[in-house]
Motif scaffolding. Structure first.
Motif, short mmCIF file in Angstrom:
data_model
loop_
_atom_site.label_atom_id
_atom_site.label_comp_id
_atom_site.label_asym_id
_atom_site.label_seq_id
_atom_site.Cartn_x
_atom_site.Cartn_y
_atom_site.Cartn_z
N ASP A 78 -1.45 18.44 71.59
CA ASP A 78 -0.51 18.86 70.55
C ASP A 78 0.92 18.90 71.06
O ASP A 78 1.84 19.30 70.33
CB ASP A 78 -0.92 20.22 69.98
CG ASP A 78 -1.02 21.30 71.05
OD1 ASP A 78 -0.62 21.05 72.21
OD2 ASP A 78 -1.51 22.41 70.73
N ASP A 138 3.91 14.06 69.49
CA ASP A 138 4.03 13.90 68.04
C ASP A 138 2.76 13.31 67.44
O ASP A 138 2.13 12.42 68.03
CB ASP A 138 5.22 12.98 67.74
CG ASP A 138 5.56 12.94 66.26
OD1 ASP A 138 4.87 12.21 65.53
OD2 ASP A 138 6.51 13.62 65.84
N ASP A 181 2.36 11.25 65.20
CA ASP A 181 2.48 9.81 64.90
C ASP A 181 2.57 8.95 66.16
O ASP A 181 2.70 7.72 66.06
CB ASP A 181 3.72 9.55 64.04
CG ASP A 181 3.56 10.12 62.63
OD1 ASP A 181 2.42 10.13 62.13
OD2 ASP A 181 4.57 10.54 62.05
N HIS A 233 7.10 8.32 69.64
CA HIS A 233 7.76 8.75 68.40
C HIS A 233 8.61 9.99 68.67
O HIS A 233 8.53 11.00 67.95
CB HIS A 233 6.74 9.03 67.29
CG HIS A 233 6.27 7.78 66.60
ND1 HIS A 233 6.52 7.50 65.29
CD2 HIS A 233 5.57 6.73 67.07
CE1 HIS A 233 6.00 6.34 64.96
NE2 HIS A 233 5.41 5.85 66.03
N GLY A 234 9.41 9.90 69.70
CA GLY A 234 10.26 11.02 70.08
C GLY A 234 10.00 11.43 71.51
O GLY A 234 9.49 10.66 72.31
N PRO A 272 8.03 13.93 74.04
CA PRO A 272 6.93 14.90 74.14
C PRO A 272 7.40 16.20 74.82
O PRO A 272 8.45 16.24 75.45
CB PRO A 272 5.90 14.19 75.03
CG PRO A 272 6.30 12.76 75.05
CD PRO A 272 7.79 12.74 74.86
#
Length: 215
Positions: A26, A29, A31, A63-64, A66
């Motif tokens: 968790d 992301d 995605d 996607h960004g 972590p």
């Protein structure tokens, strides 16, 4: 008769498990690519016509950014991803087929519902990072080589021809079997320039012919 060489693993099982645990956590992301998609994504980067900076592909994969526990974990995860990509380059450079993280059969299941579809979708994400470069020059050859990845990825269901191929169980299984060799074919297509033909030596004219006569 020469035996088909065994596919080359790009990371060992323990390293893939470590990536799987992190990408499924968790702290990443929802995605972001999972370990299967990331494998396909990084193999595509190994094949790609041009090198993509890590600052670009890392953000796309995750996607960004972590939530790494600390710099040590960040270095560990990014190092594993970079090594997977570099190992793919090395294997393909030596003419070896990469070991893919799934069995090469669909078993009657729709491709997009299998790890095969996830891997191909990840591969196509790598293509999309620099799509113009992949199709520059000879678009028809590129489209032919990439067709199985596109069909199996499930990302092109709006295109009737690809949707039909995906739904045809026999054709889909045939495309799956081609994936390892097509990965090598793509690498050779983009990364290994064809040898230039050697110039044909000019024939010398026999002495005493073709010139002016002496008086």
């Amino acid at each position: 008769m020469q035996e088909t060489p065994r596919p080359t693993p790009l990371l060992d099982d323990e390293e893939l498990d470590r990536l799987d645990d992190f990408l499924d956590s968790d702290r990443v992301d929802a995605d972001a690519l999972d370990v299967i998609g990331a494998h396909g994504f990084l193999v595509a980067l190994a094949v790609a016509p041009r090198d993509i900076p890590a600052t670009t592909w890392v953000g796309e994969l995750f996607h960004g950014e972590p939530e790494f526990i600390d710099d040590a974990e960040r270095d560990e995860i990014l190092s594993l991803l970079e090594r997977l990509r570099n190992n793919a380059v090395e294997a393909l450079e030596q003419g070896h087929l990469p070991e893919l993280p799934f069995e090469l059969e669909l078993g009657g299941i729709a491709p997009e519902e299998t790890p095969i579809g996830d891997w191909c979708a990840g591969f196509m994400e790598g293509v999309f990072l620099d799509e113009a470069a992949w199709f520059e020059g000879n678009e028809e050859d590129a489209a032919t080589l990439l067709l199985p990845f596109m069909v199996l990825s499930g990302l092109f269901e709006d295109e009737p021809e690809m949707a039909d191929l995906s739904r045809d169980a026999t054709q889909a299984e045939r495309l799956v079997q081609q994936l390892p060799e097509l990965t090598l074919d793509l690498y050779l297509h983009y990364r290994v320039p064809p040898e230039s033909p050697k110039p044909t030596p000019r024939k010398k004219k026999p002495a005493g012919r073709g010139g002016k006569r002496r008086r």
